[in-house]
Design a protein around this motif. Structure first.
Motif, PDB file in Angstrom:
ATOM      1  N   PHE A   1       0.850  -0.813  -0.317  1.00  0.00           N
ATOM      2  CA  PHE A   1       0.050   0.116   0.320  1.00  0.00           C
ATOM      3  C   PHE A   1       0.952   0.875   0.385  1.00  0.00           C
ATOM      4  O   PHE A   1       0.849   2.365   0.010  1.00  0.00           O
ATOM      5  N   GLY A   2       2.525   1.126  -0.367  1.00  0.00           N
ATOM      6  CA  GLY A   2       3.184   2.412   0.079  1.00  0.00           C
ATOM      7  C   GLY A   2       3.201   2.769   0.860  1.00  0.00           C
ATOM      8  O   GLY A   2       2.970   4.165   0.663  1.00  0.00           O
ATOM      9  N   ALA A   3       3.420   2.167   2.451  1.00  0.00           N
ATOM     10  CA  ALA A   3       3.840   3.133   3.257  1.00  0.00           C
ATOM     11  C   ALA A   3       5.193   2.611   3.894  1.00  0.00           C
ATOM     12  O   ALA A   3       5.517   1.557   2.857  1.00  0.00           O
ATOM     13  N   ARG A   4       5.783   3.001   5.057  1.00  0.00           N
ATOM     14  CA  ARG A   4       6.806   2.040   5.323  1.00  0.00           C
ATOM     15  C   ARG A   4       6.460   2.063   6.761  1.00  0.00           C
ATOM     16  O   ARG A   4       5.780   2.919   7.880  1.00  0.00           O
ATOM     17  N   ALA A   5       6.625   1.258   7.199  1.00  0.00           N
ATOM     18  CA  ALA A   5       6.652   0.487   8.341  1.00  0.00           C
ATOM     19  C   ALA A   5       7.493   1.040   9.112  1.00  0.00           C
ATOM     20  O   ALA A   5       8.871   0.399   8.809  1.00  0.00           O
ATOM     21  N   VAL A   6       7.169   0.474  10.527  1.00  0.00           N
ATOM     22  CA  VAL A   6       8.254   1.000  11.394  1.00  0.00           C
ATOM     23  C   VAL A   6       7.375  -0.025  12.817  1.00  0.00           C
ATOM     24  O   VAL A   6       6.358  -0.324  12.820  1.00  0.00           O
ATOM     25  N   SER A   7       8.665   0.030  14.043  1.00  0.00           N
ATOM     26  CA  SER A   7       8.234  -1.047  15.058  1.00  0.00           C
ATOM     27  C   SER A   7       9.062  -0.443  15.966  1.00  0.00           C
ATOM     28  O   SER A   7       9.288   0.663  15.921  1.00  0.00           O
ATOM     29  N   PRO A   8       7.779  -0.713  17.094  1.00  0.00           N
ATOM     30  CA  PRO A   8       8.076  -0.349  18.900  1.00  0.00           C
ATOM     31  C   PRO A   8       9.786  -0.522  18.907  1.00  0.00           C
ATOM     32  O   PRO A   8       9.852  -0.175  19.874  1.00  0.00           O
ATOM     33  N   SER A   9      10.133  -1.506  18.691  1.00  0.00           N
ATOM     34  CA  SER A   9      11.739  -1.834  18.504  1.00  0.00           C
ATOM     35  C   SER A   9      12.634  -1.225  17.649  1.00  0.00           C
ATOM     36  O   SER A   9      13.796  -0.515  18.630  1.00  0.00           O
ATOM     37  N   ASP A  10      12.161  -0.456  16.976  1.00  0.00           N
ATOM     38  CA  ASP A  10      13.126   0.444  16.148  1.00  0.00           C
ATOM     39  C   ASP A  10      13.898   1.588  16.895  1.00  0.00           C
ATOM     40  O   ASP A  10      13.793   2.076  18.211  1.00  0.00           O
ATOM     41  N   ARG A  11      14.936   1.437  16.400  1.00  0.00           N
ATOM     42  CA  ARG A  11      15.974   2.397  17.589  1.00  0.00           C
ATOM     43  C   ARG A  11      16.092   3.113  16.194  1.00  0.00           C
ATOM     44  O   ARG A  11      16.478   3.238  14.965  1.00  0.00           O
ATOM     45  N   PRO A  12      16.468   4.562  16.766  1.00  0.00           N
ATOM     46  CA  PRO A  12      16.247   5.662  17.621  1.00  0.00           C
ATOM     47  C   PRO A  12      14.315   5.102  18.334  1.00  0.00           C
ATOM     48  O   PRO A  12      13.686   5.006  17.003  1.00  0.00           O
ATOM     49  N   TYR A  13      13.974   5.290  18.849  1.00  0.00           N
ATOM     50  CA  TYR A  13      12.923   4.821  19.515  1.00  0.00           C
ATOM     51  C   TYR A  13      11.531   5.707  19.147  1.00  0.00           C
ATOM     52  O   TYR A  13      12.548   7.206  18.909  1.00  0.00           O
ATOM     53  N   LEU A  14      10.702   5.584  18.319  1.00  0.00           N
ATOM     54  CA  LEU A  14       9.584   6.060  17.791  1.00  0.00           C
ATOM     55  C   LEU A  14       8.297   6.551  18.812  1.00  0.00           C
ATOM     56  O   LEU A  14       8.484   5.245  19.426  1.00  0.00           O
ATOM     57  N   PRO A  15       7.504   7.321  19.283  1.00  0.00           N
ATOM     58  CA  PRO A  15       6.457   7.755  20.356  1.00  0.00           C
ATOM     59  C   PRO A  15       5.681   7.145  19.479  1.00  0.00           C
ATOM     60  O   PRO A  15       4.208   7.262  20.098  1.00  0.00           O
ATOM     61  N   PHE A  16       6.084   5.989  20.771  1.00  0.00           N
ATOM     62  CA  PHE A  16       4.325   4.902  19.675  1.00  0.00           C
ATOM     63  C   PHE A  16       3.323   5.099  20.652  1.00  0.00           C
ATOM     64  O   PHE A  16       2.581   5.084  20.830  1.00  0.00           O
ATOM     65  N   GLN A  17       3.799   5.350  21.979  1.00  0.00           N
ATOM     66  CA  GLN A  17       2.685   5.475  23.087  1.00  0.00           C
ATOM     67  C   GLN A  17       2.155   6.593  22.808  1.00  0.00           C
ATOM     68  O   GLN A  17       0.633   6.664  23.376  1.00  0.00           O
ATOM     69  N   GLN A  18       2.637   7.617  22.615  1.00  0.00           N
ATOM     70  CA  GLN A  18       2.231   8.560  22.062  1.00  0.00           C
ATOM     71  C   GLN A  18       1.425   8.920  20.856  1.00  0.00           C
ATOM     72  O   GLN A  18       0.480   9.487  20.594  1.00  0.00           O
ATOM     73  N   TRP A  19       1.577   8.597  20.277  1.00  0.00           N
ATOM     74  CA  TRP A  19       1.017   7.724  19.049  1.00  0.00           C
ATOM     75  C   TRP A  19      -0.099   6.941  19.352  1.00  0.00           C
ATOM     76  O   TRP A  19      -1.180   7.980  18.620  1.00  0.00           O
ATOM     77  N   ALA A  20      -0.398   6.296  19.955  1.00  0.00           N
ATOM     78  CA  ALA A  20      -1.103   5.074  20.344  1.00  0.00           C
ATOM     79  C   ALA A  20      -2.676   5.901  21.463  1.00  0.00           C
ATOM     80  O   ALA A  20      -3.507   6.259  20.996  1.00  0.00           O
ATOM     81  N   MET A  21      -1.883   7.164  22.472  1.00  0.00           N
ATOM     82  CA  MET A  21      -3.094   8.299  22.937  1.00  0.00           C
ATOM     83  C   MET A  21      -3.144   9.280  22.134  1.00  0.00           C
ATOM     84  O   MET A  21      -4.626   9.000  22.184  1.00  0.00           O
ATOM     85  N   ARG A  22      -2.941   9.343  21.028  1.00  0.00           N
ATOM     86  CA  ARG A  22      -3.657  10.223  20.130  1.00  0.00           C
ATOM     87  C   ARG A  22      -4.397   9.476  18.944  1.00  0.00           C
ATOM     88  O   ARG A  22      -5.540  10.563  18.503  1.00  0.00           O
ATOM     89  N   ALA A  23      -3.702   8.180  18.388  1.00  0.00           N
ATOM     90  CA  ALA A  23      -4.687   7.705  17.522  1.00  0.00           C
ATOM     91  C   ALA A  23      -6.257   7.556  18.143  1.00  0.00           C
ATOM     92  O   ALA A  23      -7.190   7.341  17.329  1.00  0.00           O
ATOM     93  N   GLU A  24      -6.235   6.860  19.191  1.00  0.00           N
ATOM     94  CA  GLU A  24      -7.694   6.355  20.353  1.00  0.00           C
ATOM     95  C   GLU A  24      -7.896   6.889  20.925  1.00  0.00           C
ATOM     96  O   GLU A  24      -8.900   6.421  21.505  1.00  0.00           O
TER      97      GLU A  24
END
Length: 228
Positions: free
Chosen positions: A89-112
């Motif tokens: 689908f033409g996206a970039r996949a990222v993971s919570p374990s990627d370094r440097p860490y991406l703000p998954f917790q903040q993204w999740a709170m914002r998304a849901e």
């Protein structure tokens, strides 16, 4: 723009492995987002995760075909599945374990529109503590879905707080998570209930119990946490 139909197609592709879309949002022009599938900054993100243990049988079938020595198998499986959907689908996949860490917790709170429980896990109004985020899809175009609004936070209505009273070593408190105390207990002679059935504090939560992970799934995660 990622229209509703395209999002539905992405969700259908993820569902083949028991994964679901967990909301998303458009980055503001004032933000500095990670890059998308090219060097251009991403304009939107869709979170990918699970509710309950739906991905478990799909993961096990994949695991049976892999070398027994493979490191971090669930993370590897998640990257493989989400990466294939990203490519389609033409996206970039990222993971919570990627370094440097991406703000998954903040993204999740914002998304849901979720908030953390006393255990740090985000409390979901339907799934309780029995859900997870496995990755995200970054796009270089915007999504049509509006940003989520805050939902009811079940922890506010929970007076008894059994999630803070069930751990034999009081690993969770107002001071945070006592990582070393928890680790020593799980690895020790009295830690079998936790090793075999998961975190006692998490299991004490009265919400979302219909989605509780089966004991073998909880044991898998606890074994990984303890490095056993």
């Amino acid at each position: 723009m990622i229209a509703r139909r395209r999002a539905d197609e992405i969700a259908a592709a993820l569902s083949a492995d028991g994964l679901i879309l967990r909301g998303g949002f458009n980055f503001a022009t004032s933000e500095t987002p990670p890059h998308g599938p090219s060097v251009a900054p991403a304009k939107s993100v869709l979170l990918v995760g699970q509710a309950g243990a739906a991905p478990w049988p799909h993961f096990l079938r994949w695991r049976d075909r892999q070398p027994q020595t493979i490191a971090n198998p669930l993370d590897t499986w998640s990257r493989e599945v989400i990466g294939a959907v990203a490519e389609k689908f033409g996206a970039r996949a990222v993971s919570p374990s990627d370094r440097p860490y991406l703000p998954f917790q903040q993204w999740a709170m914002r998304a849901e529109g979720l908030r953390p429980s006393p255990l740090g896990i985000l409390m979901h109004p339907q799934y309780g503590l029995w859900h997870a985020y496995r990755g995200a899809l970054l796009f270089e175009d915007e999504i049509a879905a509006p940003e989520a609004h805050a939902s009811i936070h079940l922890c506010d209505a929970c007076v008894a707080k059994p999630c803070l009273k069930s751990c034999p070593v009081d690993a969770y408190s107002a001071d945070g998570f006592a990582h070393q105390a928890c680790l020593a207990h799980v690895r020790g002679s009295k830690g079998e209930p936790c090793r075999g059935g998961g975190c006692l504090d998490r299991n004490a939560c009265p919400y979302g119990t219909a989605h509780r992970y089966p004991p073998e799934v909880q044991a898998f995660h606890m074994t990984a946490f303890a490095g056993l």
